[in-house]
Design a protein around this motif. Sequence first.
Motif, PDB file in Angstrom:
ATOM      1  N   ASN A 229      51.075  -9.664  -2.025  1.00 23.37           N
ATOM      2  CA  ASN A 229      50.378 -10.909  -1.688  1.00 23.37           C
ATOM      3  C   ASN A 229      49.072 -10.670  -0.943  1.00 23.37           C
ATOM      4  N   VAL A 230      49.076  -9.768   0.038  1.00 20.00           N
ATOM      5  CA  VAL A 230      47.833  -9.522   0.778  1.00 20.00           C
ATOM      6  C   VAL A 230      46.808  -8.819  -0.105  1.00 20.00           C
ATOM      7  N   SER A 231      47.266  -8.024  -1.066  1.00 21.06           N
ATOM      8  CA  SER A 231      46.322  -7.329  -1.952  1.00 21.06           C
ATOM      9  C   SER A 231      45.587  -8.302  -2.857  1.00 21.06           C
ATOM     10  N   THR A 232      46.188  -9.487  -3.097  1.00 23.61           N
ATOM     11  CA  THR A 232      45.546 -10.506  -3.934  1.00 23.61           C
ATOM     12  C   THR A 232      44.792 -11.541  -3.102  1.00 23.61           C
ATOM     13  N   GLY A 233      44.829 -11.407  -1.778  1.00 24.37           N
ATOM     14  CA  GLY A 233      44.155 -12.360  -0.907  1.00 24.37           C
ATOM     15  C   GLY A 233      45.027 -13.511  -0.462  1.00 24.37           C
ATOM     16  N   ASN A 234      46.284 -13.516  -0.864  1.00 24.44           N
ATOM     17  CA  ASN A 234      47.214 -14.590  -0.484  1.00 24.44           C
ATOM     18  C   ASN A 234      47.877 -14.231   0.853  1.00 24.44           C
ATOM     19  N   THR A 235      47.061 -14.134   1.882  1.00 20.26           N
ATOM     20  CA  THR A 235      47.549 -13.727   3.200  1.00 20.26           C
ATOM     21  C   THR A 235      48.538 -14.724   3.805  1.00 20.26           C
ATOM     22  N   VAL A 259      45.564  -8.805   8.712  1.00 19.48           N
ATOM     23  CA  VAL A 259      44.321  -8.476   8.016  1.00 19.48           C
ATOM     24  C   VAL A 259      44.559  -7.306   7.073  1.00 19.48           C
ATOM     25  N   GLU A 260      44.243  -7.489   5.815  1.00 19.83           N
ATOM     26  CA  GLU A 260      44.308  -6.423   4.808  1.00 19.83           C
ATOM     27  C   GLU A 260      43.144  -6.613   3.844  1.00 19.83           C
ATOM     28  N   PRO A 261      42.620  -5.537   3.284  1.00 24.35           N
ATOM     29  CA  PRO A 261      41.560  -5.690   2.291  1.00 24.35           C
ATOM     30  C   PRO A 261      42.097  -6.284   0.994  1.00 24.35           C
ATOM     31  N   ILE A 262      41.297  -7.141   0.354  1.00 25.17           N
ATOM     32  CA  ILE A 262      41.667  -7.700  -0.941  1.00 25.17           C
ATOM     33  C   ILE A 262      41.351  -6.678  -2.020  1.00 25.17           C
ATOM     34  N   GLU A 264      40.599  -6.189  -5.541  1.00 25.25           N
ATOM     35  CA  GLU A 264      40.234  -6.908  -6.757  1.00 25.25           C
ATOM     36  C   GLU A 264      40.573  -6.112  -8.016  1.00 25.25           C
TER      37      GLU A 264
END
Length: 492
Positions: A229-235, A259-262, A264
């Motif tokens: 989820n955090v990898s896709t920006g769905n924090t 906080v995690e980088p997205i 893409e």
Amino acid sequence: MSAKQTEPVTVISLRELSLGASEPQSRESKTFTVEEAVETIGFGRFHIALFLIMGSTGVAEAMEIMLIAVVSPVIRCEWQLENWQVALVTTMVFFGYMVFSILFGLLADRYGRWKILFISFLWGAYFSLLTSFSPSYIWFVFLRTMVGCGVSGHSQGLIIKTEFLPTKYRGYMLPLSQVFWLAGSLLIIGLASVVVPTIGWRWLIRIASIPGIILIMAFKFIPESARFNVSTGNTPAALATLERIAKMNRSVMPEGKLVEPILEKRGRFADLLDAKYLRTTLQIWVIWLGISFAYYGVILASAELLERDLVCGSRSESEVAVTGGVLEESQSPCYCHMFAPSDYRTMIISTIGEIALNPLNILGINFLGRRLSLSITMGCTALFFLLLNICTSSAGLIGFLFMLRALVAANFNTIYIYTAEVYPTMMRALGMGTSGSLCRIGAMVAPFISQVLMSASFLGALCLFSSVCVVCAISAFTLPIETKGRALQQIK
């Protein structure tokens, strides 16, 4: 005088105010990652539920894969099949597994592990039920191939477990999942011994699909991977999942903001062959292929040894069937040698071997490391394949098969853990998918060695299995990355 006395008080008051104002700001500036949250929350009730539900995917998978080994004698008789036709059934199952393993890996890295796992179970259960109504051999092969396609997505359950487990527990909990595979294998053999002689193999397939259907309903209790989820920006979804886990475990979350980088660019083949992972990827593929070749070779060889009585260099079926210069097999390609109760007992005893080395395997993984532990068990597998050629009693044969099953199961335990740990989140599912796909090449070849070549040259087949295991042992020993005690990487 009074002004001088009040000045220090004013200075102290200003300092206290400034310190008090800075504390909330420092709390707000704190951040944490999913890895830190997983480690802070620790192991608890959520992980036990996760282990039971996701681990049970091994029960369904084992029943579907082992099904072919126990129904082969029956379909051989019913449809008048030759050796290569029986072997083709298993090969096509793994062909479907190979193709869809890559596809499901790509989709899981892009759209989520949970969705792909759910779809794969629906797919597998549907086509498994259809298989029981197969009107002919061709339909049976096609429908079992479709089942293989669905089963290939079950590995996403292992990835979900890996991504939620704290580092120090992965080396213990993941090998214990072998218990579920063992349970599935024993269940299908036990059912076959009762169902096949009474109501037939078609009902065996229908009963075998029930665990998969039950698991589909249990998946709603397991969330999507927070790392995905955090990898896709769905924090927010990832944070909600982590808070739910902390609540179930009666633990606390780290202070600050998640906080995690997205990521893409996820699930790309180019990343697997990047300079940093190229050597690791190629060696992992070799190991997966060899382990699968040895594992399914042992399973199918066990059934073949019992069905054909090929121990101690006894003559092959074609040699026995020659009467007056004419092969009986040419007149009737079917020979009906159904499993006796003693054959089922032998299969059960050898299958129990899959968990016999689990305690030693866990110790090796956690203290010797993944690479050294795998190289040792692969070397021992090569040795026991050669020992299988020794002319011995029935008890001796059972003992050798028992140890072989224990060793090949330990190999699979270790390589599953290593592959899930060595790749970062952005390509973990694809890394597991491509490895699982490549390993099915070994599984596709194994039936022709165990069910065809072994009839012609028993020692030749064993030497081939042993040689492949030696290559895998060397490859495991020289892997460039050790993952023991290593945190899961988010990006490469």
